[in-house]
Scaffold this active site. Structure first.
Site, PDB file in Angstrom:
ATOM      1  N   ASP A 183      31.059  72.006 125.214  1.00 36.64           N
ATOM      2  CA  ASP A 183      32.470  72.568 125.286  1.00 36.64           C
ATOM      3  C   ASP A 183      33.312  71.507 125.546  1.00 36.64           C
ATOM      4  O   ASP A 183      33.037  70.379 126.090  1.00 36.64           O
ATOM      5  CB  ASP A 183      32.490  73.715 126.325  1.00 36.64           C
TER       6      ASP A 183
HETATM    7  C1  BGC Z   1      36.960  76.770 124.946  1.00 35.83           C
HETATM    8  C2  BGC Z   1      36.121  76.655 123.774  1.00 35.83           C
HETATM    9  C3  BGC Z   1      36.926  75.980 122.757  1.00 35.83           C
HETATM   10  C4  BGC Z   1      37.218  74.627 123.183  1.00 35.83           C
HETATM   11  C5  BGC Z   1      38.206  73.892 122.017  1.00 35.83           C
HETATM   12  C6  BGC Z   1      37.236  75.258 125.500  1.00 35.83           C
HETATM   13  O1  BGC Z   1      38.081  75.335 126.480  1.00 35.83           O
HETATM   14  O2  BGC Z   1      35.929  77.191 125.965  1.00 35.83           O
HETATM   15  O3  BGC Z   1      35.845  78.074 123.314  1.00 35.83           O
HETATM   16  O4  BGC Z   1      36.317  75.986 121.508  1.00 35.83           O
HETATM   17  O5  BGC Z   1      37.880  74.578 124.228  1.00 35.83           O
HETATM   18  O6  BGC Z   1      39.674  74.381 122.109  1.00 35.83           O
END
Ligand code: BGC
Length: 828
Positions: free
Chosen positions: A244
């Site tokens: 993530d």
């Molecule tokens: C979120 C993800 C997301 C990623 C990119 C993270 O903070 O948990 O779901 O895909 O950011 O934006």
């Protein structure tokens, strides 16, 4: 004519090509490939003609950012079709629909030159309060997995990849970057992992995104058990694991654990550590190669779609979004057939959300819709009369204060109307990625309005827009209650069509609506402490708890009404046509081997879909078990008077539990019960079934007595220790500070305050001058809960790792270490 290569052959070719390419790369190049190039792009390799591919947020639309980038929904993105969020899609229980939505999303990816869409999220809704529940499918792992698999299959059928997220045990937003989820092995396997397992086994997502949090003491980004042993080796995931955004704690440990790709790009801050680990043997070249190969494979797989010069039909996709929104609607109550409304009805529309709908959630999934259907306008268009229904907002969406004048204006309309349709729901500031809800209530001003309107009409329809359950204290006094969730850009036309009977609602709840928040079994343990959350309730999540403990709910899991009625007949074995009596578990496949069927008849006057659900419960068992669990479902369309035979498929897993001592699924021989019906609480057909073979049931473990009597909710320390099979881990102290201390934790120090200000200043450059309540809460959580290591990652080189180490030594009063860091800075 030549046949096109099979996917297996293509995979083999890609693997061989990737292996060959990686062999020719230097270690620096390999390490660099395993980290993004920018916020949204991977590295390419020019000399091999490997493009730098794009990944983009979703999941219910594309959030392709061409200008400024962020992961909390601040900056703009290209216009894209906005579909209903996952909670709505799951309420359709329609695998085919999810696949169609996935295909549309895949086509949009191809048109926008995006190679991987970051979704779907299959995390379990442990508590109704999780701020991101709107983005997750269900409280039930089977339903989550089936929805996730269909969505992924749809997206990937277009030649682009999905990213199954957030793996795993990311069931809250509070302190998601540092919290350690403490979960016993059985609960993990039966509740929190199967959604991922089913999606991986059925749909092979090109990528899986590991979550920010720790699980039983280890960051997911470096959790060998979860990433390699379970995901790759046991479930056979052949794709790539991506972090993530900012989830990487220790990059070296991450690569060793199976985390191939780190996102977002950070200028290669971890490359020196990776090289040093190679030099001292902490990491082998084979481990780095394995990671780089999966990255190259992903790029190779993405190339054909990038070469297609495709576009997509926005109008056609808007119609798919509308169908999805229609099937997301769940008719919760319909006393005396109040709905559907006649087009001749003298209707008043009340509620600001009718004119300014909340149609999607906030945070990284927030997209820029190509158009937006407004419920009020759509109702007026549908009725097409010279006398359009009058409208009064009744409450404000910008603040929570009760505005008596707005209520009075609404009452004036309500008194004159034959029927009132009142739109209520959660404003943006109530639920979002980044923070959890504090309570399960609607805003006070809306509750006051509903109460007042109830007093002047007995024909009140309440329409809800929200991403997760709300308390409905007004339930007994309203005529009809329609849950529309966050319906996407076509939600407005969908609700108009449902209200006036152009569409027969068919959605069923993918989650329970508890009567009160305190009723959820996890209530005392959610969201836990900033650094540790104990999943003390074990398997007692959602309907598994409410049903087994006979706790009354507002609406049970699987509930949803229709404008027609259905009757169920004759549960029988699909092969013998006789009532099923016994089955030999040794003869069953993992997921198949036993088929049962029944007939469903549409006994009403209009055509419609019914969602028939099959649950299994064990009558005899030595381990604690929920009374019944969803094991299959079928959605069927029936014309009035029509009968259809529906078939359900069951395998060993339908009867199995996870045995933490043998670390495997076990089936106990004995008596089970199959129930088929319209919801978890409305089983229309049932029969006993003897399971032969399997292990013999033994007396239950007395140390787990608390779990055998969930209604008492005595999940105390002794009980949870017994469930875990080991002492509950101690929570690490906040001092001395370390790279995973949060900005909030160091705020008491001089350096902490300075760093906080610095970050605030740089974030403020990105946000609008006027920060609304929602943004304020997101920013507050983001700043307070951000681990210090992410300062390095987000700074683009301005805050190098040595400077962080220096600050930490200073804050800890370790001045000698600080001096040494200063002297040797940048040398490693
Ligand atoms: C979120 C993800 C997301 C990623 C990119 C993270 O903070 O948990 O779901 O895909 O950011 O934006």
């Amino acid at each position: 004519m030549m046949n096109s290569p099979t996917p297996e052959l293509l995979d083999r070719v890609h693997r061989e090509t990737a292996t060959d390419m990686v062999r020719q790369l230097s270690n620096v190049e390999k390490a660099s490939l395993c980290t993004g190039r920018t916020f949204w792009e991977l590295q390419g390799v020019e000399r091999f003609n490997l493009p730098s591919i794009w990944v983009t947020d979703g999941p219910h639309g594309l959030r392709k950012q061409q200008g400024d980038s962020d992961h909390i929904g601040l900056s703009d993105s290209v216009p894209a079709i906005c579909f209903p969020t996952a909670v709505g899609l799951a309420s359709s229980w329609n695998r085919g629909l999810l696949m169609a939505v996935g295909e549309a999303l895949g086509q949009a990816c191809v048109a926008e030159q995006v190679s991987v869409l970051l979704g779907p999220g299959v995390n379990i809704k442990r508590s109704p309060l999780c701020g991101r529940n709107f983005e997750y499918f269900s409280e039930d792992p089977y339903l989550s997995g089936e929805m996730g698999a269909a969505w992924v299959q749809g997206v990937q059928s277009e030649g682009v990849g999905a990213s199954l997220k957030h793996y795993a045990a990311n069931n809250q937003e509070g302190h998601r970057m540092v919290v350690d989820a403490v979960i016993d092995e059985r609960t993990l396997r039966e509740i929190y992992l199967p959604g991922f397992e089913i999606t991986v086994r059925k749909a092979q997502p090109w990528t899986v995104m590991c979550s920010y949090n720790l699980l039983n003491g280890t960051y997911l980004a470096e959790n060998h058990l979860l990433l390699t042993r379970i995901l790759k080796e046991e479930w056979g995931h052949t794709g790539l694991i991506v972090s993530d955004w900012g989830a990487c704690n220790d990059r070296v440990k991450g690569i060793a654990a199976g985390l191939e790709l780190e996102m977002p790009g950070n200028g290669g801050i971890h490359t020196p550590a990776v090289l040093a680990a190679l030099a001292c043997g902490e990491l082998s070249e084979a481990q780095l190669d394995a990671a780089a190969i999966r990255v190259v494979e992903l790029i190779l797989k993405s190339r054909p779609a990038l070469e297609r010069n495709a576009t997509y039909d926005r109008d056609a996709h808007h119609l798919i979004a509308r169908r999805a929104a229609e099937e997301s609607c769940v008719l919760l109550k319909n006393a005396a057939g109040l709905l559907p409304l006649s087009k001749q009805e003298n209707v008043a529309i009340i509620g600001a959300l009718a004119a300014t709908p909340r149609f999607q959630g906030s945070g990284s999934s927030q997209i820029n819709p190509t158009q937006l259907d407004i419920p009020l306008e759509e109702i007026r268009n549908l009725l097409a009369t010279d006398n359009p229904p009058p409208f009064a907002p009744g409450y404000s969406l910008t603040h929570d204060d009760i505005d008596q004048q707005l209520i009075e204006d609404a009452l004036t309309l309500a008194r004159d109307a034959g029927t009132v349709v009142l739109f209520a729901g959660l404003p943006d500031s109530y639920e979002s990625e980044g923070f959890d809800r504090n309570h399960m209530r609607l805003p006070a001003a809306q509750l006051k309005l509903i109460e007042a309107v109830m007093r002047v009409t007995d024909r009140l329809v309440v329409v809800l827009q929200n991403g997760a359950p709300v308390e409905v204290p007004f339930l007994d006094q309203v005529g009809a209650l329609l849950e529309t969730y966050l319906g996407g850009q076509a939600g407005g036309s969908a609700v108009a069509r449902v209200l006036f009977g152009e569409v027969n609602p068919s959605g069923k709840l993918a989650e329970t609506f508890p009567l009160r928040l305190e009723d959820a079994a996890c209530h005392d343990w959610f969201p836990g402490e900033p650094r540790q959350v104990q999943y003390r309730e074990g398997l007692w999540v959602g309907y598994r708890f409410f049903d087994t403990s006979e706790t009354p709910v507002a609406f049970p899991f699987g509930h949803g009404l229709s404008y027609t009625t259905f009757t169920y007949h004759q549960l029988r074995d699909a092969e013998t046509d006789l009532p099923p009596e016994q089955v030999d578990s040794d003869q069953l496949g993992e997921w198949d081997g036993l088929t049962v069927k029944c007939d469903i008849e549409n006994t009403g006057a209009v055509a419609g879909y019914e969602i028939a659900q099959l649950y299994i419960g064990a009558d005899t068992h030595s381990v604690y078990r929920p009374r019944r669990e969803l094991r299959d479902f079928v959605k069927v369309w029936l014309e009035p008077g029509q009968t259809h035979t529906v078939v359900f498929e069951l395998g060993r897993r339908g009867f199995a539990y996870w045995d933490k001592d043998v670390h495997d699924w076990m089936v106990e021989a004995g008596d089970y019960r199959i129930g088929i019906g319209a919801s978890s609480a409305d089983l229309r057909l049932s029969c006993g079934l003897k399971v032969l073979s399997g292990t013999a049931a033994t007396p239950p473990n007395p140390a787990l007595q608390a779990y055998l009597e969930p209604g008492k909710r005595t999940f105390d320390t002794a009980a949870f220790t017994a469930l875990l099979g080991q002492p509950i881990p101690k929570v690490n102290p906040t001092f001395p500070y370390h790279p995973n201390s949060t900005l909030g934790e160091i705020r008491g120090t001089f350096i902490g305050r300075k760093l906080h200000k610095l970050v605030l200043r740089s974030v403020k450059e990105m946000v609008p001058d006027e920060v609304d309540e929602k943004l304020d809460r997101i920013l507050g959580a983001m700043l307070g809960e951000m681990p210090l290591r992410n300062l390095v990652m987000l700074s683009g080189g301005k805050f190098p790792p040595w400077l962080l180490t220096l600050c930490i030594h200073l804050m800890n009063g370790q001045y000698w270490h600080a001096l040494k860091t200063l002297i040797s800075r940048g040398k490693r």
